[in-house]
Design an enzyme around this catalytic site. Structure first.
Site, mmCIF file in Angstrom:
data_model
loop_
_atom_site.group_PDB
_atom_site.id
_atom_site.type_symbol
_atom_site.label_atom_id
_atom_site.label_comp_id
_atom_site.label_asym_id
_atom_site.label_seq_id
_atom_site.Cartn_x
_atom_site.Cartn_y
_atom_site.Cartn_z
ATOM 1 N N HIS A 19 0.913 -1.300 0.059
ATOM 2 C CA HIS A 19 0.146 0.665 -0.080
ATOM 3 C C HIS A 19 1.254 0.656 -0.090
ATOM 4 O O HIS A 19 0.799 2.738 -0.868
ATOM 5 C CB HIS A 19 -0.629 0.183 1.433
ATOM 6 C CG HIS A 19 -2.397 -0.663 0.722
ATOM 7 N ND1 HIS A 19 -2.799 -1.595 2.204
ATOM 8 C CD2 HIS A 19 -2.895 -1.056 0.052
ATOM 9 C CE1 HIS A 19 -3.149 -2.253 1.681
ATOM 10 N NE2 HIS A 19 -3.704 -2.182 0.392
ATOM 11 N N HIS A 42 -7.835 -8.457 -7.165
ATOM 12 C CA HIS A 42 -8.256 -9.097 -6.441
ATOM 13 C C HIS A 42 -8.981 -7.960 -4.932
ATOM 14 O O HIS A 42 -7.427 -8.123 -3.932
ATOM 15 C CB HIS A 42 -6.701 -9.923 -5.942
ATOM 16 C CG HIS A 42 -7.385 -11.297 -6.973
ATOM 17 N ND1 HIS A 42 -6.439 -10.427 -8.274
ATOM 18 C CD2 HIS A 42 -7.608 -12.126 -7.029
ATOM 19 C CE1 HIS A 42 -6.352 -11.697 -8.735
ATOM 20 N NE2 HIS A 42 -6.602 -12.518 -7.463
ATOM 21 N N SER A 105 -6.383 -2.112 -0.144
ATOM 22 C CA SER A 105 -6.260 -1.020 -1.644
ATOM 23 C C SER A 105 -7.470 -0.141 -1.822
ATOM 24 O O SER A 105 -7.216 0.435 -2.375
ATOM 25 C CB SER A 105 -5.898 -1.878 -2.524
ATOM 26 O OG SER A 105 -6.206 -3.252 -3.102
ATOM 27 N N ASP A 169 -2.820 -8.691 -7.330
ATOM 28 C CA ASP A 169 -2.450 -9.890 -5.365
ATOM 29 C C ASP A 169 -3.467 -9.893 -5.602
ATOM 30 O O ASP A 169 -4.184 -10.237 -4.219
ATOM 31 C CB ASP A 169 -2.233 -8.803 -4.612
ATOM 32 C CG ASP A 169 -3.587 -7.925 -3.717
ATOM 33 O OD1 ASP A 169 -4.744 -7.454 -5.425
ATOM 34 O OD2 ASP A 169 -3.252 -6.956 -2.818
#
Length: 284
Positions: A19, A42, A105, A169
């Site tokens: 992040h 994802h 995210s 990810d």
């Protein structure tokens, strides 16, 4: 695949690396007064309560964001400060006075996306998708999409703005995820070579990481950089000892920034017991 819940790992050292770099890339993209699109293959649930049954089980956040939350700001790299400040702001927005929640995210994307920028968040797990759908609050600019992000997002690029970021990810619980990542990136890059592509990976199986790196190097894709943070030495035993980010078309300032950030994270998160990698896998 559907057994994976990111809540178990929310705020750990891997989230810090992922992040922090993600926010840096989005901030860099936002410097231009032009919209861009974001694809998250994802996305997870969108946000995580650190006291719930998942995060509280192993308390992985204690050796991740929690250490930065309580760290002195003197000597802290600017991008690390910005990342910690963002997590603080998310807690304030969530009416928390301490580190009680951690943003996924999707929040970092929505926090940085410019006016009229478009976001597409994919999630396959039914329970996490429902949480994601509520978190995103779908409208004409932001979409929560239930399904496999590898297949569902292919048609989204090239974006109308000709500017875009993709973050990939997967949980890597399925061994073929490593191969699917390479195939997905190759397909997306052929459709839109000007995009910024970000691949997160866990350091669990070094053989598969090396194979993925070599496949990307031989793919013909240009300008690939790798940043890896390890909290302990590689092991043959079960468990993640580190994580990495591979970027295609990264901000030209990122490599120099990470040359300061990664030593700081090794010192702060591992008490200098870990290590890091910074590599230019393919030149521009």
């Amino acid at each position: 695949m559907l057994s994976y819940r990111h809540g178990f790992h929310a705020g750990n050292h891997a989230d810090v690396l992922k992040h922090l770099i993600y926010q840096y890339v989005l901030s860099y993209m936002s410097q231009k007064d032009k919209p861009f699109s974001i694809v998250d293959t994802h996305a997870g649930a969108g946000a995580y309560k650190l006291a719930d049954e998942f995060a509280a089980k192993n308390k992985e956040y204690e050796t991740g964001i929690n250490k930065l939350w309580h760290a002195e700001t003197d000597g802290m790299p600017e991008s690390v400060k910005n990342y910690v400040d963002a997590v603080r702001r998310f807690n304030i927005e969530s009416e928390c006075t301490e580190l009680d929640v951690y943003p996924g995210s999707p929040w970092f994307a929505l926090d940085q996306i410019p006016l009229e920028g478009k976001t597409f968040f994919h999630e396959l797990h039914p329970a996490d998708f429902e949480l994601l759908r509520q978190f995103v609050r779908t409208n004409r600019y932001r979409k929560a999409i239930k399904g496999d992000g590898f297949s569902e997002s292919i048609g989204l690029f090239p974006p109308p703005s000709k500017r875009g970021v993709v973050i990939v990810d997967p949980p890597y619980e399925m061994k073929d995820d490593y191969q699917r990542v390479v195939e997905y990136i190759e397909t997306m890059y052929k459709r839109f070579s000007g995009g910024v592509y970000m691949i997160w990976y866990p350091v669990v199986d070094r053989y598969r990481i090396n194979k993925m790196e070599q496949q990307l190097i031989k793919s013909g894709i240009k300008n690939i950089q790798l940043f890896e943070l390890n909290v302990s030495d590689d092991t043959e035993e079960r468990g993640m000892t580190g994580s990495g980010m591979i970027l295609i078309n990264p901000p030209w300032t990122l490599k120099a920034e990470m040359e300061t950030v990664l030593p700081y994270l090794v010192s702060t998160l591992t008490n200098n017991e870990g290590d890091f990698r910074i590599e230019q896998l393919v030149d521009e």
